[in-house]
Design a protein around this motif. Structure first.
Motif, mmCIF file in Angstrom:
data_model
loop_
_atom_site.group_PDB
_atom_site.id
_atom_site.type_symbol
_atom_site.label_atom_id
_atom_site.label_comp_id
_atom_site.label_asym_id
_atom_site.label_seq_id
_atom_site.Cartn_x
_atom_site.Cartn_y
_atom_site.Cartn_z
ATOM 1 N N GLY A 177 0.794 -1.219 0.000
ATOM 2 C CA GLY A 177 0.000 0.000 0.000
ATOM 3 C C GLY A 177 0.825 1.266 0.000
ATOM 4 O O GLY A 177 0.287 2.359 -0.152
ATOM 5 N N GLY A 178 2.131 1.159 0.214
ATOM 6 C CA GLY A 178 2.994 2.337 0.223
ATOM 7 C C GLY A 178 3.897 2.380 1.438
ATOM 8 O O GLY A 178 4.089 1.384 2.142
ATOM 9 N N ARG A 179 4.443 3.555 1.694
ATOM 10 C CA ARG A 179 5.389 3.762 2.786
ATOM 11 C C ARG A 179 4.642 4.234 4.030
ATOM 12 O O ARG A 179 3.809 5.139 3.960
ATOM 13 C CB ARG A 179 6.417 4.804 2.356
ATOM 14 C CG ARG A 179 7.590 4.985 3.284
ATOM 15 C CD ARG A 179 8.710 5.661 2.510
ATOM 16 N NE ARG A 179 9.831 6.045 3.355
ATOM 17 C CZ ARG A 179 11.037 6.338 2.899
ATOM 18 N NH1 ARG A 179 11.273 6.277 1.599
ATOM 19 N NH2 ARG A 179 12.009 6.678 3.709
ATOM 20 N N ASP A 215 -8.018 0.150 -2.598
ATOM 21 C CA ASP A 215 -8.010 1.418 -1.877
ATOM 22 C C ASP A 215 -7.463 2.512 -2.789
ATOM 23 O O ASP A 215 -6.902 2.236 -3.851
ATOM 24 C CB ASP A 215 -7.161 1.302 -0.602
ATOM 25 C CG ASP A 215 -7.517 2.342 0.449
ATOM 26 O OD1 ASP A 215 -8.452 3.138 0.217
ATOM 27 O OD2 ASP A 215 -6.871 2.351 1.513
ATOM 28 N N GLY A 216 -7.627 3.753 -2.345
ATOM 29 C CA GLY A 216 -7.015 4.871 -3.029
ATOM 30 C C GLY A 216 -5.621 5.126 -2.488
ATOM 31 O O GLY A 216 -5.147 4.434 -1.581
ATOM 32 N N LYS A 217 -4.960 6.134 -3.030
ATOM 33 C CA LYS A 217 -3.590 6.442 -2.638
ATOM 34 C C LYS A 217 -3.590 7.644 -1.704
ATOM 35 O O LYS A 217 -4.212 8.668 -1.976
ATOM 36 C CB LYS A 217 -2.733 6.745 -3.866
ATOM 37 C CG LYS A 217 -1.247 6.916 -3.560
ATOM 38 C CD LYS A 217 -0.443 7.052 -4.834
ATOM 39 C CE LYS A 217 1.041 7.200 -4.549
ATOM 40 N NZ LYS A 217 1.594 6.046 -3.830
ATOM 41 N N GLY A 218 -2.853 7.494 -0.590
ATOM 42 C CA GLY A 218 -2.760 8.585 0.369
ATOM 43 C C GLY A 218 -2.091 8.111 1.640
ATOM 44 O O GLY A 218 -1.687 6.946 1.747
ATOM 45 N N PRO A 219 -1.979 8.991 2.623
ATOM 46 C CA PRO A 219 -1.286 8.605 3.861
ATOM 47 C C PRO A 219 -2.011 7.531 4.655
ATOM 48 O O PRO A 219 -1.403 6.894 5.504
ATOM 49 C CB PRO A 219 -1.225 9.925 4.648
ATOM 50 C CG PRO A 219 -2.312 10.768 4.075
ATOM 51 C CD PRO A 219 -2.391 10.401 2.639
ATOM 52 N N VAL A 277 -3.824 -0.447 -5.090
ATOM 53 C CA VAL A 277 -4.060 0.991 -5.055
ATOM 54 C C VAL A 277 -4.526 1.507 -6.410
ATOM 55 O O VAL A 277 -3.881 1.282 -7.439
ATOM 56 C CB VAL A 277 -2.792 1.738 -4.607
ATOM 57 C CG1 VAL A 277 -3.026 3.245 -4.595
ATOM 58 C CG2 VAL A 277 -2.370 1.259 -3.211
ATOM 59 N N ALA A 278 -5.653 2.222 -6.382
ATOM 60 C CA ALA A 278 -6.194 2.857 -7.584
ATOM 61 C C ALA A 278 -6.036 4.366 -7.476
ATOM 62 O O ALA A 278 -6.315 4.950 -6.430
ATOM 63 C CB ALA A 278 -7.671 2.509 -7.754
ATOM 64 N N THR A 279 -5.595 4.992 -8.548
ATOM 65 C CA THR A 279 -5.462 6.446 -8.575
ATOM 66 C C THR A 279 -6.453 7.089 -9.539
ATOM 67 O O THR A 279 -6.409 8.292 -9.768
ATOM 68 C CB THR A 279 -4.026 6.854 -8.958
ATOM 69 O OG1 THR A 279 -3.724 6.350 -10.254
ATOM 70 C CG2 THR A 279 -3.024 6.310 -7.948
ATOM 71 N N SER A 280 -7.349 6.281 -10.102
ATOM 72 C CA SER A 280 -8.389 6.803 -10.989
ATOM 73 C C SER A 280 -9.534 5.805 -11.015
ATOM 74 O O SER A 280 -9.386 4.646 -10.597
ATOM 75 C CB SER A 280 -7.854 7.000 -12.410
ATOM 76 O OG SER A 280 -7.565 5.745 -13.012
ATOM 77 N N GLN A 281 -10.683 6.246 -11.529
ATOM 78 C CA GLN A 281 -11.810 5.337 -11.657
ATOM 79 C C GLN A 281 -11.476 4.186 -12.592
ATOM 80 O O GLN A 281 -11.837 3.027 -12.332
ATOM 81 C CB GLN A 281 -13.032 6.101 -12.170
ATOM 82 C CG GLN A 281 -14.262 5.217 -12.359
ATOM 83 C CD GLN A 281 -15.487 6.009 -12.727
ATOM 84 O OE1 GLN A 281 -16.015 6.755 -11.916
ATOM 85 N NE2 GLN A 281 -15.956 5.864 -13.970
ATOM 86 N N ALA A 282 -10.770 4.482 -13.657
ATOM 87 C CA ALA A 282 -10.393 3.428 -14.605
ATOM 88 C C ALA A 282 -9.513 2.382 -13.938
ATOM 89 O O ALA A 282 -9.667 1.175 -14.183
ATOM 90 C CB ALA A 282 -9.668 4.039 -15.809
#
Length: 692
Positions: free
Chosen positions: A52-54, A377-381, A389-394
């Motif tokens: 999911g990221g850092r 999920d979306g991208k963020g803290p 992780v999705a950064t757009s609807q597509a």
């Protein structure tokens, strides 16, 4: 994962590694951030990360006087950890003094350990004690940064037999599993994987460098040197393969495939279809299927059948844990020991999920049936660890398509996902026949997600959130999803329009609820040092470090509230569950735990007003319907798969008797529950609810 999964799974695997992962709001700390140790430029720097990221950073270094230092800063979906540690070695190389400072979501993390005049003394947020110190032993801190864990693993690997006594109790042992080449050019090196036993109920994988110095850990959440942060996938692949090598032997030793029919004679039977208990029944299993069910005097036991005496016992369908983020191969054995033959995994590392499924199909892994969802999920803290992780609807729609292609049964949406993408992503999921459930994306209420097409709402807090103040919604993907219900639920009118509307809608639309009550009981009710009812029956059967980790309390209560306030809010959530059940909302039993909490979940259902039969239905036939498998499993019916659990006692009178498994049947194969417990790292049976 949700907070309880973070805490329970990682307590089992990482709690001894100095990480305490209970989730709550921050209260005043003993040592503020600005006063914690400052890492020098020469400190070893680790990145805390997941798919999911850092999520944070960790440092380790030696002070000029030889003191071992650590500093850690982590933000796990809005849950803040700021810690440091100091440690001094005694003449035997073991810690003679340790100090932990800072705060976790539970509050003050202050902890101390000293050895003086032959006596070891310790004080942590959950306990204090002392004991004579004569031979080398390593104090396992209750909390603190990863630096303390690094010291422990290095001390363990320095022992000739790689065995080390621990304080306050237990003994650790390390076995080499594999080597791996990582890095390139100037950063190329070989690292070694060790399986550490005696700490948790399953081997804990730890990586060292060629000099037996701590290199890192990685299982979902990783602590890796900054230069090797990009190697997590490679490291986890090698780790998974090495750990998987143990699985075929365990399967062979535990699984007994009968040569002919098996008859359970004279049992009390739970009929999940009619939600009744029927006495003096005989059930015949043949070729993996249930062949006959009926009164003992009317069922003929086939000649040569293996007969299992059911007097004083109850036969129930194999149980379901509908919210289990699988940790490792041993999760399956632990769940099977509890009579759980089916798991719904609502979000994990998809690669690991597919790997386990492949090995089960190849006959290389003993595991319950797993029905996985892919976590999006979306991208963020506040992105969930192990999320896709999705950064757009597509991209969200593409991840739904990927879940279907990977053979998953559902998708689970999470709190940082843009709520504007829900309608299209849900429509795609339904077009593909996928079940849709999850947390509620920040900024909207639960009813909006239901209107967008949710088939199920995950966790009781998201039902209660429908009645929370508007100000909570924009930050509901962080700590507020816990603090708001803890703060406000006690004053919510269960008959008010907010909750009446959502409960009525869920009942009429047949929207499932996976309330994971045990997760919230453990977060709202206990003080530090208390043992939640989920774990009390297992006291004395767990490694000391594991049992100690289960004594972590719940939320640190904000200054303007009391523990009684949080407990009152918890009681209101139990009452809400009762209202939902009365209204006809379908409930499925899940734990979001480590693998032993399911029966406590059902006990809470009974406390909420369920009959024992209704509670058992929530862990048998109802989840089978949820995943569309009720024609094949979920009840003891002729022609269905023989997934069964034989328990000592009468759960129609004491639902807690379900912990007393004696025989488990998976696809018609027999498993001895005591042997499963031993393989899963338990030293004996859980206490009976009638034992004192």
């Amino acid at each position: 994962m949700t907070s309880a999964a973070d805490r329970r799974v990682l307590t089992r695997q990482l709690g001894w590694l100095g990480v305490s992962l209970a989730m709550t709001s921050i209260v005043a700390a003993q040592t503020p951030v600005q006063d914690l140790a400052k890492p020098p430029a020469t400190a070893r720097h680790f990145v805390i990360q997941s798919t999911g990221g850092r999520h944070g950073e960790s440092w380790m270094w030696d002070a000029p006087d030889g003191t071992r230092m650590g500093r850690e800063s982590m933000n796990l979906r809005g849950q803040i950890f700021e810690l440091d540690s100091t440690g001094t070695a005694g003449p035997d190389g073991m810690p003679s003094a340790i100090t932990v400072r800072g705060f976790t979501p539970q509050g003050d993390a202050g902890e101390s350990f000293t050895i003086a005049s032959g006596t070891a003394r310790w004080k942590s947020p959950i306990d204090s004690g002392s004991g004579g110190y004569a031979t080398p032993a390593f104090y396992v801190s209750e909390g603190g940064p990863m630096a303390l864990s690094a010291w422990l693993i290095e001390a363990l690997l320095a022992r000739p037999d790689r065995t080390l006594s621990l304080l306050p109790g237990g003994k650790a042992h390390a076995e080499k599993l594999t080597d791996l080449h990582v890095g390139s050019g100037a950063t190329a090196r070989t690292i070694t994987l060790w399986g550490v036993t005696g700490i948790s109920t399953s081997p804990v994988p730890i990586w060292s460098d060629a000099d037996n110095h701590f290199f890192g850990v990685s299982f979902g959440l990783a602590w890796l040197p900054e230069a090797y942060a990009g190697e997590q996938s490679k490291i986890e692949d090698a780790q998974s393969k090495a750990l998987a090598a143990q699985a075929p032997g365990l399967r062979k030793s535990l699984l007994n495939t009968p040569n002919g029919p098996v008859a359970f004679v004279g049992v009390r039977l739970f009929d999940a279809d009619t939600r009744t208990f029927v006495v003096d029944q005989t059930i015949v299993v043949d070729k993996g299927l249930i062949a006959a069910v009926g009164p003992r005097d009317r069922i003929t036991v086939p000649a040569g059948a293996q007969v299992i005496d059911g007097r004083g016992k109850t036969l129930v369908p194999g149980l379901w844990d509908c919210h289990m983020h699988v940790g490792d191969d041993y999760t399956g054995i632990e769940e099977l020991s509890m009579g759980v033959t089916s798991i719904r995994d609502p979000g994990n590392d998809d690669v690991r999920t597919i790997d386990r499924r492949t090995r089960v199909a190849a006959g290389e892994l003993l595991f319950p049936h797993v029905y996985p969802s892919s976590l999006i999920d979306g991208k963020g803290p506040y992105t969930a660890q192990v999320a896709n992780v999705a950064t757009s609807q597509a991209e969200a729609i593409a991840l739904v398509d990927k879940a279907k292609a990977n053979g998953f049964v559902g998708v689970k949406f999470y709190g940082t996902l843009n709520p504007a993408w829900l309608p299209a992503a849900i429509a795609e999921a339904h077009k593909l026949g996928l079940h849709v459930h999850g947390h509620i994306p920040a900024g909207i209420r639960t009813m909006e997600a239901i209107q967008d097409g949710y088939d199920e709402v995950t966790h009781i807090n998201w039902i209660m959130m429908q009645a929370m103040p508007e100000s909570v919604l924009p930050v509901s993907n962080g700590i507020m999803r816990f603090e708001a219900p803890g703060r406000y639920a006690k004053d919510v009118d269960l008959d008010g329009p907010a909750l009446k509307t959502i409960v009525s809608a869920m009942a009429s639309k047949h929207i499932y609820s996976d309330p994971t009550m045990v997760a919230f009981e453990s977060l709202y009710v206990p003080e530090n040092g208390d043992l939640s009812p989920s774990y009390a029956p297992f006291v004395g059967t767990l490694p000391p470090t594991t049992e100690r980790g289960f004594r972590e309390g719940g939320f640190a209560v904000p200054k303007d509230l009391t523990r009684a306030d949080y407990r009152a809010s918890w009681a209101k959530m139990v009452a809400l569950l009762g209202r939902m059940h009365q209204a006809g909302v379908p409930i499925v039993a899940g734990t979001d735990g480590s693998g032993i909490e399911l029966i406590r979940e059902l006990e809470i259902y009974v406390e909420a007003g369920f009959t024992p039969a209704d509670a058992l239905a929530a862990a048998t036939i109802v989840p089978a319907r949820l995943v569309g498998q009720d024609a094949h499993t979920g009840s003891i019916t002729v022609g269905k798969t023989a997934d069964l659990s034989l328990v000592e006692g009468d759960p129609s009178a004491r639902i807690g008797d379900l912990r007393q498994t004696r025989v488990v049947m998976l696809d018609g194969a027999l498993l001895d529950a005591d042997a499963l417990r031993t393989a899963a790292g338990f030293s004996g049976r859980p206490k009976s609810p009638t034992a004192h």
